[in-house]
Motif scaffolding. Structure first.
Motif, PDB file in Angstrom:
ATOM      1  N   ASP A   1       0.827  -1.204   0.000  1.00  0.00           N
ATOM      2  CA  ASP A   1       0.000   0.000   0.000  1.00  0.00           C
ATOM      3  C   ASP A   1       0.861   1.254   0.000  1.00  0.00           C
ATOM      4  O   ASP A   1       0.340   2.365   0.034  1.00  0.00           O
ATOM      5  CB  ASP A   1      -0.887   0.027   1.254  1.00  0.00           C
ATOM      6  CG  ASP A   1      -1.933  -1.074   1.225  1.00  0.00           C
ATOM      7  OD1 ASP A   1      -2.376  -1.406   0.115  1.00  0.00           O
ATOM      8  OD2 ASP A   1      -2.284  -1.595   2.297  1.00  0.00           O
TER       9      ASP A   1
ATOM     10  N   GLU B   1       3.417   5.242  -5.774  1.00  0.00           N
ATOM     11  CA  GLU B   1       2.786   6.321  -6.514  1.00  0.00           C
ATOM     12  C   GLU B   1       3.829   7.373  -6.902  1.00  0.00           C
ATOM     13  O   GLU B   1       3.861   7.862  -8.027  1.00  0.00           O
ATOM     14  CB  GLU B   1       1.674   6.975  -5.683  1.00  0.00           C
ATOM     15  CG  GLU B   1       0.330   6.303  -5.781  1.00  0.00           C
ATOM     16  CD  GLU B   1       0.173   5.128  -4.814  1.00  0.00           C
ATOM     17  OE1 GLU B   1       1.200   4.593  -4.349  1.00  0.00           O
ATOM     18  OE2 GLU B   1      -0.973   4.755  -4.530  1.00  0.00           O
TER      19      GLU B   1
ATOM     20  N   HIS C   1      -7.175  11.693  -6.850  1.00  0.00           N
ATOM     21  CA  HIS C   1      -7.384  10.553  -5.969  1.00  0.00           C
ATOM     22  C   HIS C   1      -8.874  10.248  -5.962  1.00  0.00           C
ATOM     23  O   HIS C   1      -9.699  11.158  -5.876  1.00  0.00           O
ATOM     24  CB  HIS C   1      -6.899  10.915  -4.549  1.00  0.00           C
ATOM     25  CG  HIS C   1      -6.732   9.731  -3.649  1.00  0.00           C
ATOM     26  ND1 HIS C   1      -7.801   9.008  -3.167  1.00  0.00           N
ATOM     27  CD2 HIS C   1      -5.618   9.131  -3.137  1.00  0.00           C
ATOM     28  CE1 HIS C   1      -7.352   8.032  -2.398  1.00  0.00           C
ATOM     29  NE2 HIS C   1      -6.023   8.083  -2.363  1.00  0.00           N
TER      30      HIS C   1
ATOM     31  N   ARG D   1      -8.770  10.921   3.434  1.00  0.00           N
ATOM     32  CA  ARG D   1      -7.746  10.006   2.932  1.00  0.00           C
ATOM     33  C   ARG D   1      -7.142  10.494   1.614  1.00  0.00           C
ATOM     34  O   ARG D   1      -5.928  10.520   1.418  1.00  0.00           O
ATOM     35  CB  ARG D   1      -8.349   8.608   2.725  1.00  0.00           C
ATOM     36  CG  ARG D   1      -7.343   7.602   2.209  1.00  0.00           C
ATOM     37  CD  ARG D   1      -7.963   6.252   1.844  1.00  0.00           C
ATOM     38  NE  ARG D   1      -7.093   5.544   0.883  1.00  0.00           N
ATOM     39  CZ  ARG D   1      -7.515   4.647   0.013  1.00  0.00           C
ATOM     40  NH1 ARG D   1      -8.793   4.339  -0.055  1.00  0.00           N
ATOM     41  NH2 ARG D   1      -6.666   4.070  -0.817  1.00  0.00           N
ATOM     42  N   GLY D   2      -7.993  10.892   0.674  1.00  0.00           N
ATOM     43  CA  GLY D   2      -7.505  11.313  -0.635  1.00  0.00           C
ATOM     44  C   GLY D   2      -6.529  12.460  -0.539  1.00  0.00           C
ATOM     45  O   GLY D   2      -5.412  12.402  -1.078  1.00  0.00           O
TER      46      GLY D   2
ATOM     47  N   GLU E   1      -3.248  11.453   1.241  1.00  0.00           N
ATOM     48  CA  GLU E   1      -2.325  10.636   0.444  1.00  0.00           C
ATOM     49  C   GLU E   1      -1.666  11.461  -0.655  1.00  0.00           C
ATOM     50  O   GLU E   1      -0.488  11.276  -0.968  1.00  0.00           O
ATOM     51  CB  GLU E   1      -3.080   9.434  -0.141  1.00  0.00           C
ATOM     52  CG  GLU E   1      -3.511   8.455   0.952  1.00  0.00           C
ATOM     53  CD  GLU E   1      -3.943   7.100   0.428  1.00  0.00           C
ATOM     54  OE1 GLU E   1      -4.211   6.228   1.271  1.00  0.00           O
ATOM     55  OE2 GLU E   1      -4.012   6.903  -0.809  1.00  0.00           O
TER      56      GLU E   1
ATOM     57  N   THR F   1      -9.068   2.871  -7.082  1.00  0.00           N
ATOM     58  CA  THR F   1      -9.629   3.219  -5.778  1.00  0.00           C
ATOM     59  C   THR F   1      -8.802   4.288  -5.071  1.00  0.00           C
ATOM     60  O   THR F   1      -9.285   4.913  -4.138  1.00  0.00           O
ATOM     61  CB  THR F   1      -9.685   1.980  -4.866  1.00  0.00           C
ATOM     62  OG1 THR F   1      -8.400   1.361  -4.857  1.00  0.00           O
ATOM     63  CG2 THR F   1     -10.725   0.992  -5.368  1.00  0.00           C
ATOM     64  N   GLY F   2      -7.568   4.502  -5.483  1.00  0.00           N
ATOM     65  CA  GLY F   2      -6.712   5.470  -4.803  1.00  0.00           C
ATOM     66  C   GLY F   2      -6.286   6.575  -5.748  1.00  0.00           C
ATOM     67  O   GLY F   2      -7.106   7.157  -6.448  1.00  0.00           O
ATOM     68  N   CYS F   3      -4.972   6.826  -5.762  1.00  0.00           N
ATOM     69  CA  CYS F   3      -4.441   7.853  -6.664  1.00  0.00           C
ATOM     70  C   CYS F   3      -4.702   7.466  -8.118  1.00  0.00           C
ATOM     71  O   CYS F   3      -4.685   6.288  -8.471  1.00  0.00           O
ATOM     72  CB  CYS F   3      -2.932   7.987  -6.463  1.00  0.00           C
ATOM     73  SG  CYS F   3      -2.482   8.863  -4.974  1.00  0.00           S
TER      74      CYS F   3
ATOM     75  N   ARG G   1      -4.156   3.456  -8.534  1.00  0.00           N
ATOM     76  CA  ARG G   1      -4.130   2.383  -7.536  1.00  0.00           C
ATOM     77  C   ARG G   1      -5.466   1.680  -7.474  1.00  0.00           C
ATOM     78  O   ARG G   1      -6.511   2.306  -7.591  1.00  0.00           O
ATOM     79  CB  ARG G   1      -3.780   2.943  -6.160  1.00  0.00           C
ATOM     80  CG  ARG G   1      -3.831   1.878  -5.060  1.00  0.00           C
ATOM     81  CD  ARG G   1      -3.290   2.364  -3.728  1.00  0.00           C
ATOM     82  NE  ARG G   1      -1.832   2.521  -3.725  1.00  0.00           N
ATOM     83  CZ  ARG G   1      -0.971   1.505  -3.543  1.00  0.00           C
ATOM     84  NH1 ARG G   1      -1.425   0.268  -3.382  1.00  0.00           N
ATOM     85  NH2 ARG G   1       0.315   1.731  -3.532  1.00  0.00           N
TER      86      ARG G   1
ATOM     87  N   ASP H   1      -7.486  -1.422  -5.178  1.00  0.00           N
ATOM     88  CA  ASP H   1      -7.379  -2.149  -3.914  1.00  0.00           C
ATOM     89  C   ASP H   1      -7.638  -3.629  -4.072  1.00  0.00           C
ATOM     90  O   ASP H   1      -7.233  -4.432  -3.253  1.00  0.00           O
ATOM     91  CB  ASP H   1      -8.394  -1.594  -2.906  1.00  0.00           C
ATOM     92  CG  ASP H   1      -7.897  -0.291  -2.305  1.00  0.00           C
ATOM     93  OD1 ASP H   1      -6.681  -0.045  -2.397  1.00  0.00           O
ATOM     94  OD2 ASP H   1      -8.718   0.466  -1.779  1.00  0.00           O
TER      95      ASP H   1
ATOM     96  N   SER I   1      -3.672  -5.362  -3.105  1.00  0.00           N
ATOM     97  CA  SER I   1      -3.753  -4.027  -3.685  1.00  0.00           C
ATOM     98  C   SER I   1      -2.525  -3.782  -4.539  1.00  0.00           C
ATOM     99  O   SER I   1      -1.501  -4.436  -4.402  1.00  0.00           O
ATOM    100  CB  SER I   1      -3.859  -2.968  -2.589  1.00  0.00           C
ATOM    101  OG  SER I   1      -2.584  -2.697  -2.066  1.00  0.00           O
TER     102      SER I   1
END
Length: 470
Positions: free
Chosen positions: A162, A167, A192, A279-280, A283, A316-318, A337, A339, A351
């Motif tokens: 993770d 990234e 994100h 979170r977004g 990160e 789901t992420g960046c 990203r 997950d 992930s």
RNA sequence: GUAGAUAUAGCUCAGCUGGUUAGAGCGUCGGAUUGUGAUUCCGAAGGUCGUGGGUUCGAGCCCCAUUAUUUACCCCA
């Protein structure tokens, strides 16, 4: 006689084009390997069960399906297409029939085959697992500028961690490749999925989340008016749209935008989902700090764009997207990203993060910016002339020596007029012509002509190779 | 899947309001003291005008259909 043709959306690549494409591949491969990614190749054909359902309904329609082997018409007179297909199936339409007559399909991207590979080899892989993959993919799309039915992707992904360092390294690799290709005027956009979700929450949660993301992703293309129009059609209220543009319109540098969105979310009463607020945003701030620590210097090329959404739903992420400025071309690279990529293959909770370069678009960008330097039609460096049978035979030992010395060389295969042989060398861009005719043979020398300058040198036959290896 | 554009020589394209044997540039091939390219000069080959119908005395040109290519949208590298 039939007029030859190739399928729509495919291309032939001549020697000069291949040379240019190899240059792009080499820059990308070198970068991937410098960052510790190992190569992987997967089959052209995948089972359709692996591919379908991974790219949405639109994606499923763009899959090239491969007909099963066998004679499907064999039993036609008895009203049976294959033992598996019944008359009821035919009435039910292609959705029911296709899976029964086509069990394989052409690879649509490299990420899903990679996920399949990870799931199948979970027992032997050491995580975190970094792999890169450079192979063609196929999409039954309508071809147009920068869009082909067969094109290469160059993916690098790391699964089983993770860490946001991955990234940050993606940004580093993107910049290194583009700089290495001479495409210095680029913009790496980063966002994100958590930021997008927070924006949706800030709007009060009305309407469809995906409709919102699809619409705002087009902001820089169709502008505020276009996005407003589309959202109104999707049932979003005008007041909500105003709030949206306040959030998307935050100004300032990377850190300032993060700050202002944080304030905006708090004002809108969005619930905190992270020990540092959201979170977004948290990160994205971490990725920035990791880039600073890594010595990244091109922050003017890295833009935090809260309107960036990207289509593929598994992120789901960046998320990342790269555009070359001043070229009418879609993104040349993108990623993000996910997950749970391998969940569909029975391996949940893995992930990963990855990205992809589109070689064909990079090529088109380099071409339209006139950034290709070499246009070598052939790797040949020396052309040996051919006068008659005797001199042709006498040239063979020299030819072998040149090749052994790693100097790509060829003997003109026919004893044609010298004029024709020179024209050949010129047309192919061969820099040196070695003249070994009866006169030279008698004197034990070779005449070397440098075509670019017209300069001629006479050397003893034994010194040619060493003179050229300098 | 939706909308538009295009189709003439190997390639890139001209071809006027329908009117005799359809043109150019590049490329190819041949030649200009037969051992010297890219530059120059001369010459030649190469097209049933995407395909099938229709209108007309007459169609590369107008109409319909069809196929292919291409651009934009959707979506994406």
């Amino acid at each position: 006689m039939q007029k030859p043709s190739i399928p729509q959306g495919t291309r032939d690549f001549g020697p000069a084009q291949v040379a240019r494409r190899q240059h792009i591949f080499n820059v990308i491969r070198r970068t991937f390997e410098q960052f510790g990614y190992a190569p992987l190749e997967t089959p052209t054909l995948e089972n359709l069960s692996v591919l379908t359902g991974k790219y949405g309904d639109e994606g499923d329609q763009l899959l090239f399906k491969v007909l099963n082997s066998g004679n499907f018409l064999q039993n036609e007179r008895r009203g049976v297409i294959t033992p598996n297909v019944t008359a009821e199936d035919l009435d039910a339409g292609p959705k029911v029939v296709l899976p029964k007559i086509a069990e394989k399909g052409l690879r649509y991207d490299l990420t899903v085959p990679f996920a399949r590979y990870v799931a199948m080899n979970r027992g032997t892989l050491t995580f975190p697992f970094r792999r890169y993959q450079m192979q063609p993919v196929w999409r039954a799309d309508r071809p147009q500028r920068g869009r082909y039915r067969e094109f290469y992707q160059c993916d690098a992904d790391v699964v089983g961690t993770d860490s946001l360092l991955c990234e940050a390294e993606i940004v580093l690799m993107m910049a290194q490749v583009l700089n290495g290709l001479g495409l210095h005027d680029f913009t790496i956009k980063i966002n994100h999925r958590g930021v997008l979700r927070n924006i949706f929450q800030a709007l009060g949660g009305a309407g469809n989340e995906n409709d919102l993301f699809v619409a705002i992703d087009k902001l820089d293309k169709i502008g505020r008016e276009g996005v407003s129009k589309e959202l109104l059609e999707k049932g979003f209220a005008a007041s909500v749209i105003d709030t949206l543009f306040e959030l998307l319109g935050v100004e300032g540098d990377y850190a300032e935008k993060l700050q202002r969105l944080l304030a905006g979310f708090a004002t809108a009463g969005v619930e905190s989902d992270h020990d540092r607020g959201y979170r977004g945003l948290a990160e994205l701030a971490d990725v920035h700090d990791l880039l600073v620590a890594s010595g990244f210097r091109q922050f003017e090329r890295l833009e935090f764009d809260p309107a960036l959404a990207r289509g593929l739903s598994y992120y789901t992420g960046c998320i990342f997207e790269v555009k070359i400025n001043n070229v009418a071309m879609g993104s040349v690279s993108g990623g993000g990203r996910y997950d749970n990529l391998t969940g569909a293959f029975g391996l949940p909770g893995v992930s990963g993060v990855g990205f992809s370069f589109g070689v064909d678009r990079l090529y088109d960008c380099l071409e339209s910016l006139d950034l290709f330097t070499e246009t070598a039609e052939t790797p040949t460096r020396c052309l040996l002339t051919h006068f008659d049978k005797e001199s042709g035979l006498a040239a063979l030992p020299l030819l072998a020596q040149l090749r052994a010395a790693n100097i790509p060389s060829e003997l003109y295969p026919d004893a044609s007029k010298l004029q024709k042989q020179f024209k050949y060398a010129d047309a192919k861009g061969i820099p040196l012509v070695l003249i070994l005719g009866p006169e030279e043979l008698a004197a034990g020398v070779v005449k070397i002509k440098i075509l670019k300058t017209g300069e001629e040198k006479v050397l003893p036959i034994g010194e040619v190779v060493s003179a050229l290896t300098v």
